[in-house]
Design a protein around this motif. Structure first.
Motif, short mmCIF file in Angstrom:
data_model
loop_
_atom_site.label_atom_id
_atom_site.label_comp_id
_atom_site.label_asym_id
_atom_site.label_seq_id
_atom_site.Cartn_x
_atom_site.Cartn_y
_atom_site.Cartn_z
N SER A 65 -5.80 -11.38 0.86
CA SER A 65 -6.66 -12.55 0.90
C SER A 65 -7.87 -11.90 1.75
O SER A 65 -9.02 -12.04 1.61
N LEU A 66 -7.55 -11.42 2.85
CA LEU A 66 -8.62 -10.39 3.97
C LEU A 66 -9.11 -9.54 3.29
O LEU A 66 -10.37 -9.24 3.74
N LYS A 67 -8.82 -8.46 2.47
CA LYS A 67 -9.13 -7.41 1.95
C LYS A 67 -10.80 -7.49 1.53
O LYS A 67 -11.75 -6.87 1.58
N PHE A 68 -11.21 -8.72 0.82
CA PHE A 68 -12.33 -9.08 0.23
C PHE A 68 -13.51 -9.05 1.31
O PHE A 68 -14.50 -8.59 1.16
N SER B 27 -14.24 -0.60 5.59
CA SER B 27 -12.88 -0.16 5.10
C SER B 27 -11.52 -1.11 5.57
O SER B 27 -11.89 -1.85 6.55
N LEU B 28 -10.52 -0.96 4.91
CA LEU B 28 -9.38 -1.58 5.42
C LEU B 28 -8.14 -0.83 5.78
O LEU B 28 -7.80 0.21 5.09
N PHE B 29 -7.72 -0.79 7.17
CA PHE B 29 -6.91 0.26 7.72
C PHE B 29 -5.47 -0.56 7.89
O PHE B 29 -5.62 -1.73 8.53
N LEU B 30 -4.39 0.08 7.81
CA LEU B 30 -3.25 -0.78 8.27
C LEU B 30 -2.29 0.55 8.96
O LEU B 30 -2.39 1.54 8.45
N TYR B 31 -2.05 -0.14 9.94
CA TYR B 31 -1.04 0.82 10.81
C TYR B 31 0.53 0.01 11.28
O TYR B 31 0.23 -1.18 11.77
N LEU C 177 3.78 5.90 -11.15
CA LEU C 177 4.69 4.88 -11.31
C LEU C 177 5.88 4.90 -10.39
O LEU C 177 6.31 3.88 -10.21
N ARG C 178 5.85 6.11 -9.67
CA ARG C 178 6.85 6.20 -8.52
C ARG C 178 5.98 5.50 -7.13
O ARG C 178 6.72 5.60 -6.20
N ASN C 179 4.62 5.75 -7.29
CA ASN C 179 4.18 5.50 -5.93
C ASN C 179 4.28 3.78 -5.62
O ASN C 179 4.29 2.86 -6.42
N PRO C 180 4.11 3.67 -4.14
CA PRO C 180 4.19 2.16 -3.60
C PRO C 180 3.17 1.26 -4.13
O PRO C 180 3.33 -0.03 -4.37
N LEU C 181 2.12 1.73 -4.71
CA LEU C 181 0.91 1.05 -5.58
C LEU C 181 1.55 0.35 -6.44
O LEU C 181 0.92 -0.98 -6.80
N ILE D 82 -1.55 -3.47 -0.76
CA ILE D 82 -2.97 -3.64 -0.50
C ILE D 82 -3.89 -2.68 -0.05
O ILE D 82 -4.88 -2.08 -0.36
N TYR D 83 -3.18 -2.05 1.13
CA TYR D 83 -3.71 -1.05 1.92
C TYR D 83 -4.09 0.19 0.81
O TYR D 83 -5.14 0.85 0.89
N LEU D 84 -3.08 0.42 0.12
CA LEU D 84 -3.24 1.61 -0.85
C LEU D 84 -4.43 1.50 -2.04
O LEU D 84 -5.03 2.11 -2.07
#
Length: 736
Positions: free
Chosen positions: A335-338, A346-350, A570-574, A588-590
């Protein structure tokens, strides 16, 4: 401006495009200083005088036919008249950028008085979550200290905090003053007073040059709000659950309105850095994070809509929002990414504060040049047209194929796919090749030219000035006479980029499972079309079940990387489910990261580059497949893996003990690592692992070719070989 096409020879008509099985489109990196071949633009002035086509509005370029009094548009063929000034100018072709190159960058006159154009002070506001921990605030302080080092002296900096109240800091006096505005707990209530009434904006925005030490002092005073404060403010929830106190939504909207009042007056661009330690759970814009079980926030959901509308407010106020989330709890970034992607941020996740690269990322982001107030427009010759557009922009509400980008750095990449305008396509009998023109209008803040007044001592330091520029790239493509020419001209990295955008879109609208199916089916159809075009399917004993299919594209080197890239994607967390241990926020970060990367970087992120070294100073082999077998057969002692966000140096357990570990600072391997880190848009994590002594899991997880494509992660007889067998069965089924 780098432009790369999925195929350098375009299909001649819709049948050829459909028959190829490939996406048809381009990726554009508009603010890149050079084109995809390393050539810079030709710079010039008077961009407002550049002739434009009366029919399609394309700009005059080197591909246009120039007559004495007129010119033919290279995109639509219209004959346009020339003004007497243009005739005079074009009689001396070497004096005009547009006569010398198809890649130009022209200065435009800045609207308003000269005095206004000199008031080009970049504005930065840090909005810090106080409903957090001491460790979180220590990390944010480090990040902002790094940011202050990167900012230009004449920049204006504002410090704000949010929890159950919004805090505004005035650091221009001898002692920092903070004014608080309490946030109403109701999700539909607004602030009791405007921020401007609590503190005038010019008291809040402090010049970095004179106030840096006071900003640092103010940062030192930040403390987390106590649970007692939050409890008193929030009270009990409806069902007896204690509500939190993170009024992020209210704080953001209030800041946008606060800053928006001076947009175009005090500043030309404002950037808000929002530091979050968990989900917004208080006041307007609070999120219901109990929806964790859902794969994605759908675009229609109320809480997603709230932040999408806030993004529109940010765009109107000329504010770019960068979100830095430091948390491992579910924060509903879907929801926040918009807020960030539509405002050009940019959107960063740690996931934790311990090994976070946030300070390095802040410094890196603010040290590189960026453009703002950008408008991107793509035009094509009349036989084809842009279809979907992808990337972090805000589409123009009125005009098609016009995108607004509030803030754009030299890495930001956008993608477009094409459709034919009719069934005829490109005629084989005319000499008019496919044309593409990309116009990018943008502003930059130019530092004062100290050399302009040598020896003069000015009473006040020279100010930065605002420059408006127009960058135009016109490209001409060839058409393919047959399917072989299409396949031989494919750029697999750009095909991957367009595919990733399409798959992200499908998984957002219909779910991850649908995204996976789309990708699988695309590869099946491509292999079927290729086998059909080259007449490669051999039926043994007349039976389709025992037929031989070429799934490795042995006839087409340009297509050979694609099965591996699809397998890796297909193996990617995305494209994995959170039941498999993939955090929805990480996905979402990816999404946000991958959808802004240029094709070569995205290739590394999806299918990492594995290189081997015989010694730290000598490369053995430039590329290995990601499998244990490749490691064993190479016999090399040292491996270097570049996965874009992570760099790993791995010493095999059989490596000679004489080889120094970690590699010395003056060796080839180290200089390669340093070069990669310097060129990267984010700070990659660097790991050194010694096989047989250290835990090698981090490295082995990247050896995906022996892992099951369904994501169990277990090393088994499945893996890439088995994946190809499955694809072969599907191709035969499809071709029946």
């Amino acid at each position: 401006m780098a432009v790369r096409a999925t195929m350098s020879r375009f299909p001649t008509d819709p049948d050829a495009q459909e028959g190829s099985g490939l996406p048809w489109g381009v990726t554009v990196t508009p603010f890149a200083t050079k084109d995809e071949n390393g050539n810079p633009p030709v710079y010039g002035s008077d961009g407002h005088l550049l002739p434009r086509c009366e029919n399609c509005w394309a700009y005059f370029n080197t591909y246009c036919e120039l007559e004495q009094w007129a010119w033919n548009c290279s995109l639509c063929g219209t004959l346009n008249g020339l003004t007497s000034e243009a005739i005079t100018r074009y009689s001396q072709p070497q004096s005009c950028a547009e006569m010398m190159s198809s890649f130009i960058d022209l200065e435009l006159p800045v609207e308003g008085s000269e005095e206004e154009s000199m008031q080009a002070r970049p504005v930065y506001v840090a909005a810090i979550d106080l409903s957090s921990s001491e460790e979180f605030l220590e990390l944010i302080k480090s990040a902002l200290l790094a940011a202050l080092e990167a900012l230009a002296p004449e920049a204006l900096f504002g410090l704000a905090t949010f929890s159950h109240k919004i805090g505004l800091y005035d650091v221009q006096g001898p002692v920092p003053i903070v004014k608080n505005v309490f946030v109403p707990a109701d999700s539909d209530a607004s602030l009791p007073i405007e921020l401007e009434d609590a503190m005038p904006l010019l008291s809040f925005l402090a010049p970095v040059e004179t106030c840096k030490d006071r900003i640092v002092s103010a940062l030192e005073t930040l403390k987390p709000t106590t649970s007692w404060e939050r409890t008193t403010a929030a009270g009990q929830g409806l069902d007896g659950i204690l509500l939190g106190g993170r009024g992020f939504g209210v704080a953001m909207e209030a800041l946008f309105n606060y800053l928006g009042s001076e947009y175009g007056n005090t500043f030309a661009l404002a950037r808000v850095f929002a530091f979050l330690s968990g989900p917004p759970d208080y006041g307007a814009g609070q999120l219901d994070t109990r929806r964790y079980g859902e794969q994605y926030a759908s675009k229609g959901s109320a809480q997603t809509l709230t932040h999408s509308l806030q993004a529109a407010v940010a765009v109107q106020a000329g504010v770019c929002v960068d979100i830095f989330a430091v948390t491992n709890e579910y924060t509903d970034l879907a929801s926040l990414k918009f807020l960030s992607i539509e405002s050009g941020g940019s959107l960063f996740l740690y996931s934790n504060t311990d090994d976070s690269t946030l300070p390095q990322d802040m410094y890196r982001m603010l040290s590189r040049p960026y453009a703002f107030g950008c408008i991107l427009r793509l035009r094509t010759s009349s036989e084809f047209r842009p279809g979907n557009s992808y990337g972090h922009f805000f589409p123009d509400p009125q005009y098609e194929n016009v995108q607004h980008i509030i803030c754009c750095d030299s890495y930001a990449t956008y993608a477009y796919d094409f459709d034919f305008a009719n069934t005829v396509g490109f005629s084989r009998h005319t000499s008019e090749p496919p044309m593409l023109q990309i116009a990018f209008q943008y502003s930059v803040v130019v530092p004062p030219d100290e050399l302009s007044t040598p020896g003069s001592v000015s009473a006040s330091r020279p100010k930065h000035s605002l420059k408006r520029r127009l960058r135009i790239r016109t490209l001409q493509y060839l058409t393919a006479q047959n399917i072989s020419e299409i396949y031989d001209s494919v750029d697999p990295e750009v095909v991957l980029s367009v595919l990733v955008h399409k798959v992200i879109l499908a998984s957002l609208e219909q779910g991850v499972r649908e995204g996976r199916m789309l990708l699988h089916d695309w590869l099946v159809i491509l292999i079927a079309q290729y086998n059909d075009a080259y007449k490669l399917v051999q039926y043994r004993n007349g039976s389709s079940t025992s037929a031989h299919v070429d799934v490795a594209f042995s006839q087409c080197p340009q297509l050979q990387p694609l099965p591996r890239l699809v397998f890796a994607l297909l193996r990617n967390p995305l494209l994995r489910f959170h039941e498999e241990g993939v955090h929805p926020d990480y996905r979402i970060y990816l999404q946000c990261l991958f959808s802004a990367l240029e094709p070569s970087s995205l290739h590394r992120a999806v299918y990492p580059v594995l290189t081997s070294y015989s010694t730290p100073d000598k490369q053995a082999y430039p590329r290995h497949s990601l499998s244990r077998a490749a490691l064993i057969t190479s016999g090399s002692p040292i491996f270097f893996l570049d996965a874009f966000t992570t760099l790993i140096v791995f010493y095999s357990s059989t490596a000679d003990p004489i080889l120094s570990f970690p590699p010395p600072h003056d060796c080839l391997l180290r200089s390669t690592i340093n070069k990669l880190k310097k060129e990267r848009s984010i700070t990659p994590k660097l790991l050194f692992i010694r096989g047989g002594q250290d835990d090698a899991t981090a490295f082995e997880n990247y050896l995906i070719e022996e892992q099951d494509v369904e994501g169990s992660g277990l090393t088994s007889a499945m893996g890439f070989v088995s994946f190809l067998e499955d694809i072969t069965r599907s191709v035969l089924e499809y071709m029946k």
